[in-house]
Write a protein that holds these residues in place. Sequence first.
Motif, PDB file in Angstrom:
ATOM      1  N   LYS A 144      -5.502   4.514   9.111  1.00 26.05           N
ATOM      2  CA  LYS A 144      -4.719   5.475   8.539  1.00 26.05           C
ATOM      3  C   LYS A 144      -4.569   5.811   6.868  1.00 26.05           C
ATOM      4  CE  LYS A 144      -1.136   8.948   9.676  1.00 26.05           C
ATOM      5  NZ  LYS A 144       0.094   9.128  10.642  1.00 26.05           N
ATOM      6  N   THR A 145      -4.001   4.808   6.530  1.00 25.48           N
ATOM      7  CA  THR A 145      -3.168   4.334   4.880  1.00 25.48           C
ATOM      8  C   THR A 145      -4.312   4.428   3.901  1.00 25.48           C
ATOM      9  OG1 THR A 145      -1.092   3.382   5.839  1.00 25.48           O
ATOM     10  CG2 THR A 145      -1.785   3.359   2.832  1.00 25.48           C
ATOM     11  N   GLU A 146      -5.633   3.234   4.708  1.00 18.55           N
ATOM     12  CA  GLU A 146      -6.373   3.450   3.592  1.00 18.55           C
ATOM     13  C   GLU A 146      -7.592   4.805   3.704  1.00 18.55           C
ATOM     14  OE1 GLU A 146      -8.126  -0.683   3.861  1.00 18.55           O
ATOM     15  OE2 GLU A 146      -8.660  -0.046   5.582  1.00 18.55           O
ATOM     16  N   ILE A 149      -4.821   6.738   1.194  1.00 16.36           N
ATOM     17  CA  ILE A 149      -3.949   6.495  -0.393  1.00 16.36           C
ATOM     18  C   ILE A 149      -4.928   6.664  -1.290  1.00 16.36           C
ATOM     19  CG2 ILE A 149      -5.772   4.441  -0.404  1.00 16.36           C
ATOM     20  CD1 ILE A 149      -3.496   2.516  -1.435  1.00 16.36           C
ATOM     21  N   LYS A 150      -6.506   7.867  -1.250  1.00 15.92           N
ATOM     22  CA  LYS A 150      -7.325   8.256  -2.507  1.00 15.92           C
ATOM     23  C   LYS A 150      -6.634   9.162  -3.113  1.00 15.92           C
ATOM     24  CE  LYS A 150     -11.377   6.220  -0.117  1.00 15.92           C
ATOM     25  NZ  LYS A 150     -12.208   6.955   1.170  1.00 15.92           N
ATOM     26  N   GLY A 151      -6.406   9.999  -2.450  1.00 17.63           N
ATOM     27  CA  GLY A 151      -5.191  10.735  -2.461  1.00 17.63           C
ATOM     28  C   GLY A 151      -4.045  11.119  -3.070  1.00 17.63           C
ATOM     29  N   ASP A 152      -3.043  10.068  -2.989  1.00 13.02           N
ATOM     30  CA  ASP A 152      -1.592   9.145  -2.693  1.00 13.02           C
ATOM     31  C   ASP A 152      -1.794   8.163  -3.261  1.00 13.02           C
ATOM     32  OD1 ASP A 152       1.111   9.222  -2.718  1.00 13.02           O
ATOM     33  OD2 ASP A 152       1.312   9.934  -0.760  1.00 13.02           O
ATOM     34  N   LYS A 153      -1.601   7.551  -4.506  1.00 21.62           N
ATOM     35  CA  LYS A 153      -1.329   6.384  -5.131  1.00 21.62           C
ATOM     36  C   LYS A 153       0.432   6.167  -4.314  1.00 21.62           C
ATOM     37  CE  LYS A 153      -5.097   6.662  -6.680  1.00 21.62           C
ATOM     38  NZ  LYS A 153      -5.756   5.544  -6.619  1.00 21.62           N
ATOM     39  N   GLU A 158       3.313   1.174   0.302  1.00 18.66           N
ATOM     40  CA  GLU A 158       3.088   0.548   2.131  1.00 18.66           C
ATOM     41  C   GLU A 158       1.264  -0.104   2.423  1.00 18.66           C
ATOM     42  OE1 GLU A 158       1.945   3.915   5.840  1.00 18.66           O
ATOM     43  OE2 GLU A 158       3.620   4.250   4.024  1.00 18.66           O
ATOM     44  N   LEU A 159       0.748   0.050   1.743  1.00 18.95           N
ATOM     45  CA  LEU A 159      -0.626  -0.396   2.168  1.00 18.95           C
ATOM     46  C   LEU A 159      -0.665  -1.931   1.528  1.00 18.95           C
ATOM     47  CD1 LEU A 159      -3.462  -0.240   2.708  1.00 18.95           C
ATOM     48  CD2 LEU A 159      -4.697  -0.470   0.703  1.00 18.95           C
ATOM     49  N   GLU A 160       0.100  -2.387   0.606  1.00 17.62           N
ATOM     50  CA  GLU A 160       0.502  -4.117   0.375  1.00 17.62           C
ATOM     51  C   GLU A 160       0.884  -4.707   1.285  1.00 17.62           C
ATOM     52  OE1 GLU A 160       1.881  -4.040  -3.222  1.00 17.62           O
ATOM     53  OE2 GLU A 160      -1.099  -3.643  -4.795  1.00 17.62           O
ATOM     54  N   GLU A 179      10.629 -12.080   3.985  1.00 19.43           N
ATOM     55  CA  GLU A 179      10.925 -11.172   3.108  1.00 19.43           C
ATOM     56  C   GLU A 179      11.314  -9.818   2.898  1.00 19.43           C
ATOM     57  OE1 GLU A 179      14.000 -13.731   0.573  1.00 19.43           O
ATOM     58  OE2 GLU A 179      14.692 -15.350   1.877  1.00 19.43           O
ATOM     59  N   PHE A 180      11.778  -8.633   2.431  1.00 18.40           N
ATOM     60  CA  PHE A 180      11.441  -7.298   2.183  1.00 18.40           C
ATOM     61  C   PHE A 180      12.049  -7.058   1.479  1.00 18.40           C
ATOM     62  CE2 PHE A 180      10.433  -7.581   6.525  1.00 18.40           C
ATOM     63  CZ  PHE A 180       9.197  -8.252   6.907  1.00 18.40           C
ATOM     64  N   THR A 181      11.533  -6.127   0.416  1.00 22.31           N
ATOM     65  CA  THR A 181      12.305  -5.225  -0.975  1.00 22.31           C
ATOM     66  C   THR A 181      13.062  -4.179  -0.141  1.00 22.31           C
ATOM     67  OG1 THR A 181      10.698  -4.074  -1.431  1.00 22.31           O
ATOM     68  CG2 THR A 181      11.043  -5.945  -2.426  1.00 22.31           C
ATOM     69  N   GLU A 182      13.754  -3.042  -0.910  1.00 23.81           N
ATOM     70  CA  GLU A 182      14.787  -2.567  -0.005  1.00 23.81           C
ATOM     71  C   GLU A 182      13.658  -0.948   0.023  1.00 23.81           C
ATOM     72  OE1 GLU A 182      17.642  -0.393  -1.521  1.00 23.81           O
ATOM     73  OE2 GLU A 182      18.516  -2.591  -2.215  1.00 23.81           O
ATOM     74  N   ASP A 183      12.407  -1.314  -0.553  1.00 25.78           N
ATOM     75  CA  ASP A 183      11.562  -0.224  -0.371  1.00 25.78           C
ATOM     76  C   ASP A 183      10.935  -0.003   0.839  1.00 25.78           C
ATOM     77  OD1 ASP A 183      12.545   1.234  -2.798  1.00 25.78           O
ATOM     78  OD2 ASP A 183      10.925   0.933  -3.722  1.00 25.78           O
ATOM     79  N   GLU A 184      10.246  -1.721   0.678  1.00 29.32           N
ATOM     80  CA  GLU A 184       9.834  -2.227   1.955  1.00 29.32           C
ATOM     81  C   GLU A 184      10.052  -1.922   3.427  1.00 29.32           C
ATOM     82  OE1 GLU A 184       6.929  -5.483  -0.029  1.00 29.32           O
ATOM     83  OE2 GLU A 184       8.874  -6.606   1.095  1.00 29.32           O
ATOM     84  N   GLN A 185      11.717  -2.339   3.655  1.00 30.16           N
ATOM     85  CA  GLN A 185      12.574  -2.085   4.728  1.00 30.16           C
ATOM     86  C   GLN A 185      12.377  -0.660   4.889  1.00 30.16           C
ATOM     87  OE1 GLN A 185      16.552  -4.224   3.011  1.00 30.16           O
ATOM     88  NE2 GLN A 185      15.197  -5.487   4.036  1.00 30.16           N
ATOM     89  N   LYS A 186      12.195   0.582   4.081  1.00 28.66           N
ATOM     90  CA  LYS A 186      11.951   1.652   4.568  1.00 28.66           C
ATOM     91  C   LYS A 186      11.099   2.616   5.322  1.00 28.66           C
ATOM     92  CE  LYS A 186      15.030   3.443   0.294  1.00 28.66           C
ATOM     93  NZ  LYS A 186      15.426   3.917  -0.742  1.00 28.66           N
TER      94      LYS A 186
END
Length: 364
Positions: A144-146, A149-153, A158-160, A179-186
């Motif tokens: 879904k993300t792939e 992603i073309k229209g939303d950088k 999220e994809l990574e 281990e995850f960053t704060e952004d990844e945890q969200k």
Amino acid sequence: MKLGIVGLPNVGKSTLFNAITQAGAESANYPFCTIEPNVGVVSVPDHRLQFLKDLYQSERILPAAIEFYDIAGLVKGASKGEGLGNKFLSHIREVESILHVVRCFEDSNITHVDGDVNPLRDIETINLELIFSDLEIVERRIEKTEKLIKGDKSLITELELLKRLQATFDKGQSARSLEFTEDEQKILKNLGLLSMKPVIYVANVSEDEIIAGGVDNPYVEKVKEFAKTENAEVVTICAKIEAEIAELEEDEKSMFLEELGLKESGLDRLIRASYSLLGLISYMTAGPKEVRAWTIKKGTKAPQAAGKIHTDFEKGFIRAEVVAFDDLFEHKSYAAAREKGLVRLEGKDYVVQDGDVILFRFNV
């Protein structure tokens, strides 16, 4: 707090759950709490409550409670619908933490479902079912993300993350191992991954070995080594002894534990480990009617802590009148603590501490 107990057949899961159910708090103490056959509600042991009851001459004590869910039905292939399959997985989604009971004892009278005792194999069997379920979720999300992603950088992060999770699952490792960053945890919060849930591995040993703390048990050592790779906790218990303790009166329990050379029951240690793992603390309210403990996350501010009692308390929060339990205990009265300047008025930014005794002022 809801904890789910999982484990393969003949590892001691049912014995432990039955002990927990017998040791359970009276359901009448917990309004609106319906106890189903597969749920045991247990009081959180807290020595502070009796002191407060005597101090405030309260009618009753209401300790904090933990719900233990007996999650049955796991077989290999559960993630593909085998056995109770989806029902098993949906039950795990509902709990905050998993207690994974692992057999670490030999007994020729109790056959193991896989023929011999091997705790790491047992752990892998259950973990893989959770990982397979998570892998399916992640792969669908990647697809879904792939497309988007073309229209939303902004979806690059999220994809990574999704691809890192996919690679981890492909290696048979849980999301807990990363281990995850704060952004990844969200992002993770929206995924609802089963292998991300905190786990306590419950090493079930024999009666003789629990007295020695399981230190010479090679199975327990293997479980502890594995738990380190997942940032998970290990608690060593003897389910058989817990079942015996559950049948005793309160004063008999202390004597029984003393005879065995144990400071506390395995259930009490499980509860403490669960609080620690989930970052939980308790604050208290006290008055003539009742003394009550409330469970909150560390770092919770006063209005949100008040909201645990009633949403109106949070909406109309004015201030909190706070005194530390230790100060009350030392000075033996609320008036004496107040005279010493130990009773404080705190506002909306106050972070509640473990052992705070609080009176909330609010207006709706």
